[in-house]
Design a protein around this motif. Structure first.
Motif, PDB file in Angstrom:
ATOM      1  N   LEU A 133      37.384  47.453  44.501  1.00 21.44           N
ATOM      2  CA  LEU A 133      37.424  46.258  43.668  1.00 21.44           C
ATOM      3  C   LEU A 133      37.338  45.013  44.534  1.00 21.44           C
ATOM      4  N   THR A 134      36.460  44.092  44.146  1.00 22.11           N
ATOM      5  CA  THR A 134      36.291  42.878  44.934  1.00 22.11           C
ATOM      6  C   THR A 134      37.360  41.831  44.616  1.00 22.11           C
ATOM      7  N   HIS A 135      37.811  41.771  43.352  1.00 23.27           N
ATOM      8  CA  HIS A 135      38.869  40.822  42.978  1.00 23.27           C
ATOM      9  C   HIS A 135      39.390  41.185  41.592  1.00 23.27           C
ATOM     10  N   GLY A 136      40.374  40.408  41.101  1.00 23.90           N
ATOM     11  CA  GLY A 136      41.127  40.826  39.936  1.00 23.90           C
ATOM     12  C   GLY A 136      40.727  40.255  38.603  1.00 23.90           C
ATOM     13  N   HIS A 137      39.544  39.710  38.451  1.00 24.21           N
ATOM     14  CA  HIS A 137      39.125  39.221  37.143  1.00 24.21           C
ATOM     15  C   HIS A 137      38.747  40.380  36.222  1.00 24.21           C
ATOM     16  N   GLU A 138      38.930  40.158  34.917  1.00 25.69           N
ATOM     17  CA  GLU A 138      38.714  41.231  33.939  1.00 25.69           C
ATOM     18  C   GLU A 138      37.291  41.779  33.976  1.00 25.69           C
ATOM     19  N   ASP A 139      36.319  40.921  34.261  1.00 26.28           N
ATOM     20  CA  ASP A 139      34.942  41.416  34.275  1.00 26.28           C
ATOM     21  C   ASP A 139      34.643  42.241  35.524  1.00 26.28           C
ATOM     22  N   HIS A 140      35.678  42.452  36.367  1.00 30.49           N
ATOM     23  CA  HIS A 140      35.536  43.315  37.548  1.00 30.49           C
ATOM     24  C   HIS A 140      36.561  44.453  37.573  1.00 30.49           C
ATOM     25  N   ILE A 141      37.672  44.324  36.810  1.00 31.63           N
ATOM     26  CA  ILE A 141      38.692  45.381  36.836  1.00 31.63           C
ATOM     27  C   ILE A 141      39.039  45.912  35.447  1.00 31.63           C
ATOM     28  N   GLY A 142      38.556  45.262  34.391  1.00 35.86           N
ATOM     29  CA  GLY A 142      39.028  45.584  33.044  1.00 35.86           C
ATOM     30  C   GLY A 142      38.726  46.992  32.574  1.00 35.86           C
ATOM     31  N   ALA A 143      37.698  47.637  33.131  1.00 32.73           N
ATOM     32  CA  ALA A 143      37.330  48.993  32.689  1.00 32.73           C
ATOM     33  C   ALA A 143      37.929  50.077  33.565  1.00 32.73           C
ATOM     34  N   VAL A 144      38.712  49.705  34.586  1.00 30.66           N
ATOM     35  CA  VAL A 144      39.314  50.718  35.463  1.00 30.66           C
ATOM     36  C   VAL A 144      40.149  51.735  34.677  1.00 30.66           C
ATOM     37  N   PRO A 145      40.992  51.299  33.722  1.00 29.60           N
ATOM     38  CA  PRO A 145      41.769  52.303  32.986  1.00 29.60           C
ATOM     39  C   PRO A 145      40.906  53.318  32.247  1.00 29.60           C
TER      40      PRO A 145
END
Length: 563
Positions: A83-95
């Motif tokens: 992950l490059t950073h914590g914005h939803e458009d970069h981490i939101g689909a991890v779950p």
């Protein structure tokens, strides 16, 4: 670059020996859903795993996920999600990816992983988290990942260089080149230069602001503007920002201290994220500064500032409820000042202006990006993209994170600094790029669909359902009930019509019901008929009448009951 080979590409061939394959599952041709899958030696590495927020033509959808169907049979091959950073458009689909395989290592910076861990806890997933920092290397199977500090609108943002025997790929993540960032962490151009000197075969680079000329305005310019807004406000202040923008919230806290105001955080995500930032030492809060919203509403208006979510016009956010006058604790009154300290995410303009108008109608003074410098972008404009290309000197560029206009503008910047057109790969989601012997080419495409999340369910809502919802929302609903005796085909009760969203007076359908009754009489004149045929008669007759009389196409649902 001027050609469009992606439009005619067929299925990709098998991965050549020694090749690095890149498959974007999102983020190309759209703002959001950033996700790229790398393959080397039969192993996979996922870079970012974000969501896309729905548009107006997707009613009822909460978020749109990357299409993981291409990974379904290869979950065991995934070495890690980086992950490059914590914005939803970069981490939101991890779950949603980890629901398929919970033990995939998730690699990221400290703040990024803190946000991810909180998100995964809500999904009751116990993840394998690997913390890295700028300058670190992490070996994930055949992928040697190296992390580079970049400046963005969230702490702990990283670019990632992926070294394999096929060559080196660099993904910038989201970045800008603020030379005086609030946390002192500048984009590490020296690291990009070092990587470039060693050879970057393929650069995947943020394109969001490729159409914007020049260089980014520094975050420090926001502080004096906020200070002036605070000084001019003699009643309650409400500042709305992204719930992840720690630096902006820090500026608000500093202004509150300078002007003797207490601060209340409103909105679940704001409270959660700022709590994490404070725990990690990324947010400095003076003792006694924070109060609860319940305390804030009992204080004099000039003594408090509320920091709220809802800067993008989200209807269920704290600010959205305030604008409609249905927030349980906060009522907007004439003389309040509301600051929207954020940019407009493409597609949200209508919702944001609806909130601004709602607040203004209630008497508030609304300060936003178009009236004062209360926000600067977190993405590099054209001058900084050009600088990065000149420093990194990649052999190929794959513009990412942008709509088509952004990708093409980024490609034009690349050719202006010396890349040949064939070295700029303008692709979209699903286009496969292979890096072979230092040459990157588009070799095929795989079908990429939209996976919709509706409430707690994903994948059950498709285009047919959305089309039906659009019809219901735009044209209305008409239901007709027919009661028939099956052996004779006799209609034994008057037709019953129910309508919603078409007209307030159901009597407008009286002429149509007469036509439907006549059509049913003709259809049943010869005795028994099947109920499906009668349903078709009702739908066809009523639909034709509505189209000719009202030029509308409501959803028509006939129900035939046999007694």
């Amino acid at each position: 670059m001027t050609a469009q080979p992606h439009l005619t590409l067929g299925p990709p061939p098998p991965v050549p020996d020694g090749a690095l394959r890149v498959l974007p599952l999102g983020g190309l041709g759209e703002i959001g859903r950033n996700c790229a899958v790398l393959e080397f030696g039969g192993r996979l590495l996922v870079i970012d795993c974000g969501v896309l927020f729905p548009e107006a033509h997707q009613p009822g959808v909460d978020v749109v996920l990357p299409d993981f169907s291409h990974l379904a049979d290869r979950l065991g091959d995934i070495e890690a999600v980086v992950l490059t950073h914590g914005h939803e458009d970069h981490i939101g689909a991890v779950p949603y990816l980890l629901r398929l395989r919970a033990d995939i290592p998730v690699v990221g910076s400290r703040f990024t992983l803190a946000l991810v861990a909180a998100k995964l806890a809500e999904h009751r997933i116990d993840p394998v988290l690997v913390e890295v920092a700028a300058g670190d290397h992490h070996q994930a199977g055949p992928f040697d990942t190296e992390f580079v500090c970049v400046n963005h609108s969230i702490p702990d943002a990283l670019a990632v260089a992926v070294h394999t025997r096929a060559g080196t790929l660099v993904h910038t993540g989201d970045f800008k080149m603020d030379q005086l960032p609030l946390d002192g962490k500048v984009t590490d151009l020296a690291a990009f230069a070092r990587l470039g000197a060693a050879g970057i075969d393929l650069l995947l680079s943020d394109s969001t602001n490729a159409e914007v000329p020049g260089f980014v305005t520094g975050e420090r310019t926001i502080g004096p503007v906020l200070d002036a807004v605070f000084a001019a406000a003699d009643q309650r202040l409400i500042v709305s920002s992204f719930a992840s923008h720690v630096h902006r919230i820090q500026q608000v806290l500093d202004a509150a201290v300078a002007h003797g105001r207490k601060v209340a955080l409103a909105g679940r995500s704001m409270v959660k994220n700022m709590g994490l930032a404070q725990e990690l030492g990324l947010l400095h809060v003076e003792p006694g500064l924070l109060v609860s919203v319940d305390e804030a509403v009992t204080m004099s208006a000039h003594q408090v500032v509320l920091v709220s979510t809802g800067s993008q016009g989200e209807p269920l956010s704290a600010l959205g409820r305030m604008a409609r006058g249905d927030h349980k604790q906060v009522t907007i009154t004439a003389g309040d000042t509301v600051v929207l300290a954020s940019s407009l995410v493409p597609g949200n303009e209508t919702a944001v202006y609806a909130v601004i108008n709602g607040l203004t109608r209630l008497g508030a003074t609304v300060v936003h990006k178009e009236t004062a410098r209360v926000h600067v972008s977190g993405h590099a404009p054209a001058g900084e993209l050009r600088t990065l290309l000149q420093v990194a000197r990649p052999r190929h560029l794959l513009p990412v994170h942008g709509e088509w206009r952004h990708l093409r503008a980024h490609g034009a910047i690349a050719t202006s600094v010396g890349l040949r057109p064939e070295q700029v790969l303008l692709a979209e989601d699903g286009v496969v790029v292979d890096l072979v012997d230092g040459v990157a080419t588009m070799v095929g495409r795989v079908p990429i669909g939209d996976v919709y999340v509706d409430g707690k369910v994903e994948g059950l809502v498709g285009e047919d359902t959305l089309a039906a919802r659009r019809i219901l929302g735009e044209e209305g609903f008409v239901a007709v009930t027919v009661v028939v005796e099956p052996s004779t085909g006799t209609i034994v009760a008057p037709l019953r019509l129910t309508t919603r969203g078409f007209a307030d007076d159901p009597a407008v359908f009286d002429p149509a019901l007469a036509l439907v009754t006549e059509a049913l009489a003709r259809a049943t004149a010869d005795g028994p008929v099947d109920t499906h045929r009668l349903s078709q008669v009702v739908r066809r007759t009523l639909g034709t009448w509505v189209a000719q009389t009202h030029r509308r196409k409501p959803m028509i649902v006939p129900t035939v009951i046999t007694v």
